[in-house]
Write a protein that holds these residues in place. Structure first.
Motif, PDB file in Angstrom:
ATOM      1  N   ASP A  27      17.097  20.815  61.277  1.00  0.00           N
ATOM      2  CA  ASP A  27      16.155  20.228  60.320  1.00  0.00           C
ATOM      3  C   ASP A  27      16.882  19.369  59.299  1.00  0.00           C
ATOM      4  O   ASP A  27      16.399  18.308  58.891  1.00  0.00           O
ATOM      5  CB  ASP A  27      15.365  21.321  59.596  1.00  0.00           C
ATOM      6  CG  ASP A  27      14.311  21.957  60.488  1.00  0.00           C
ATOM      7  OD1 ASP A  27      13.889  21.319  61.479  1.00  0.00           O
ATOM      8  OD2 ASP A  27      13.911  23.102  60.202  1.00  0.00           O
ATOM      9  N   LEU A  32      14.145  11.815  57.411  1.00  0.00           N
ATOM     10  CA  LEU A  32      12.847  12.047  56.789  1.00  0.00           C
ATOM     11  C   LEU A  32      12.140  10.732  56.514  1.00  0.00           C
ATOM     12  O   LEU A  32      12.784   9.712  56.246  1.00  0.00           O
ATOM     13  CB  LEU A  32      13.023  12.813  55.473  1.00  0.00           C
ATOM     14  CG  LEU A  32      13.629  14.212  55.560  1.00  0.00           C
ATOM     15  CD1 LEU A  32      13.823  14.786  54.164  1.00  0.00           C
ATOM     16  CD2 LEU A  32      12.739  15.131  56.382  1.00  0.00           C
ATOM     17  N   SER A  33      10.819  10.753  56.576  1.00  0.00           N
ATOM     18  CA  SER A  33      10.036   9.581  56.186  1.00  0.00           C
ATOM     19  C   SER A  33      10.205   9.370  54.678  1.00  0.00           C
ATOM     20  O   SER A  33      10.558  10.309  53.951  1.00  0.00           O
ATOM     21  CB  SER A  33       8.554   9.806  56.518  1.00  0.00           C
ATOM     22  OG  SER A  33       8.013  10.794  55.642  1.00  0.00           O
ATOM     23  N   ASP A  35       8.044   9.209  52.352  1.00  0.00           N
ATOM     24  CA  ASP A  35       7.188  10.136  51.603  1.00  0.00           C
ATOM     25  C   ASP A  35       7.798  11.537  51.568  1.00  0.00           C
ATOM     26  O   ASP A  35       7.825  12.185  50.526  1.00  0.00           O
ATOM     27  CB  ASP A  35       5.782  10.194  52.221  1.00  0.00           C
ATOM     28  CG  ASP A  35       4.990   8.922  51.978  1.00  0.00           C
ATOM     29  OD1 ASP A  35       5.363   8.158  51.061  1.00  0.00           O
ATOM     30  OD2 ASP A  35       4.007   8.690  52.700  1.00  0.00           O
ATOM     31  N   ASP A  36       8.294  11.991  52.722  1.00  0.00           N
ATOM     32  CA  ASP A  36       8.911  13.318  52.769  1.00  0.00           C
ATOM     33  C   ASP A  36      10.204  13.349  51.961  1.00  0.00           C
ATOM     34  O   ASP A  36      10.513  14.339  51.294  1.00  0.00           O
ATOM     35  CB  ASP A  36       9.200  13.732  54.212  1.00  0.00           C
ATOM     36  CG  ASP A  36       7.932  14.088  54.975  1.00  0.00           C
ATOM     37  OD1 ASP A  36       6.906  14.372  54.327  1.00  0.00           O
ATOM     38  OD2 ASP A  36       7.975  14.085  56.222  1.00  0.00           O
ATOM     39  N   ALA A  37      10.976  12.270  52.022  1.00  0.00           N
ATOM     40  CA  ALA A  37      12.249  12.202  51.307  1.00  0.00           C
ATOM     41  C   ALA A  37      12.051  12.236  49.793  1.00  0.00           C
ATOM     42  O   ALA A  37      12.956  12.614  49.052  1.00  0.00           O
ATOM     43  CB  ALA A  37      13.016  10.952  51.710  1.00  0.00           C
ATOM     44  N   GLU A  39       9.914  14.213  48.436  1.00  0.00           N
ATOM     45  CA  GLU A  39       9.506  15.584  48.142  1.00  0.00           C
ATOM     46  C   GLU A  39      10.598  16.615  48.414  1.00  0.00           C
ATOM     47  O   GLU A  39      10.577  17.703  47.854  1.00  0.00           O
ATOM     48  CB  GLU A  39       8.260  15.948  48.961  1.00  0.00           C
ATOM     49  CG  GLU A  39       7.039  15.120  48.645  1.00  0.00           C
ATOM     50  CD  GLU A  39       6.549  15.330  47.222  1.00  0.00           C
ATOM     51  OE1 GLU A  39       6.625  16.468  46.725  1.00  0.00           O
ATOM     52  OE2 GLU A  39       6.117  14.339  46.598  1.00  0.00           O
ATOM     53  N   GLN A  40      11.543  16.292  49.301  1.00  0.00           N
ATOM     54  CA  GLN A  40      12.601  17.244  49.629  1.00  0.00           C
ATOM     55  C   GLN A  40      13.782  16.517  50.252  1.00  0.00           C
ATOM     56  O   GLN A  40      13.652  15.381  50.715  1.00  0.00           O
ATOM     57  CB  GLN A  40      12.112  18.325  50.581  1.00  0.00           C
ATOM     58  CG  GLN A  40      11.775  17.822  51.981  1.00  0.00           C
ATOM     59  CD  GLN A  40      11.373  18.941  52.904  1.00  0.00           C
ATOM     60  OE1 GLN A  40      10.845  19.959  52.485  1.00  0.00           O
ATOM     61  NE2 GLN A  40      11.633  18.771  54.192  1.00  0.00           N
ATOM     62  N   THR A  77      13.597  20.871  46.831  1.00  0.00           N
ATOM     63  CA  THR A  77      12.213  20.423  46.983  1.00  0.00           C
ATOM     64  C   THR A  77      11.661  20.089  45.610  1.00  0.00           C
ATOM     65  O   THR A  77      12.197  20.506  44.582  1.00  0.00           O
ATOM     66  CB  THR A  77      11.311  21.493  47.636  1.00  0.00           C
ATOM     67  OG1 THR A  77      11.066  22.536  46.680  1.00  0.00           O
ATOM     68  CG2 THR A  77      11.951  22.069  48.895  1.00  0.00           C
ATOM     69  N   SER A  78      10.578  19.360  45.597  1.00  0.00           N
ATOM     70  CA  SER A  78       9.966  18.949  44.338  1.00  0.00           C
ATOM     71  C   SER A  78       9.172  20.072  43.692  1.00  0.00           C
ATOM     72  O   SER A  78       8.595  19.896  42.628  1.00  0.00           O
ATOM     73  CB  SER A  78       9.059  17.735  44.568  1.00  0.00           C
ATOM     74  OG  SER A  78       8.034  18.063  45.501  1.00  0.00           O
TER      75      SER A  78
END
Length: 197
Positions: A27, A32-33, A35-37, A39-40, A77-78
């Protein structure tokens, strides 16, 4: 006896950790996209000088001896929350046991030591029983500020042969149980590496 024959008869020891060997590593290596990047995110380090992820005496560098290989994966993570997985391979089970013993001693010695970088925070470490590998311990801390709990970090340290593994999370209350199950998986997995078990 020639050197090549001595080396051939000597038990092999793991001097590197294979890619994607840690449980969280597949993982952590995914792209990461955007948007995901936001957030975490993960960080992967193979530095031998990195201190243990559970570090009650706030060492800036590793103080244990006999390391051959190391990998540390941290997740933020956020939420905000975070976790870590750390695997260190030592030159012998004795060296790994010495690192484990030293950490147990430090958590008692520095149980109430604060962080010089954040003098307003009060830090309280604790330990609990855990069962994983050849020896293990639950370990973690809470930070307090102005009389309120600011953060709780739960961790498990386990040793199997010449490997030391650490799992931490800052999500939720102090509860090493889930992390102990994860440590057991890695304690079984490290025996696939030459010379560890």
């Amino acid at each position: 006896m020639t050197l090549s024959l001595v080396l051939a008869l000597s038990p092999a020891t793991a001097t590197e950790i294979p890619k994607n060997f840690l449980l969280s590593e597949p993982d952590a290596r995914k792209i990461l996209s955007p948007d995901d990047a936001a957030e975490q995110g993960y960080k992967i380090s193979d530095k031998l000088t990195r201190p243990l992820e559970l570090n009650p005496c706030v060492h800036r560098r590793a103080v244990d001896r006999g390391r051959l290989a190391a990998r540390t994966i941290t997740l933020w993570t956020s939420a905000p929350s975070g976790s870590a997985e750390q695997l260190i391979l030592y030159k012998s089970p004795r060296a790994a046991h010495a690192a484990f013993t030293q950490l147990r001693a430090e958590v008692k010695r520095c149980a109430r030591k604060g962080d010089p970088a954040a003098p307003a925070l009060k830090i309280r470490w604790r330990t609990s029983k855990a069962k994983a590998g050849d020896e293990s311990i639950g370990m973690g801390y809470q930070t307090w500020q102005d009389g309120s709990v600011n953060e709780t970090v739960t961790g498990v340290v386990a040793r199997r042969g010449s490997a030391l593994m650490i799992y931490t999370t800052s999500d939720g209350y102090y509860n090493p149980g889930g992390l102990t199950r994860t440590a057991r998986k890695m304690a079984a997995k490290v025996c696939a590496l030459p010379g560890v078990c």
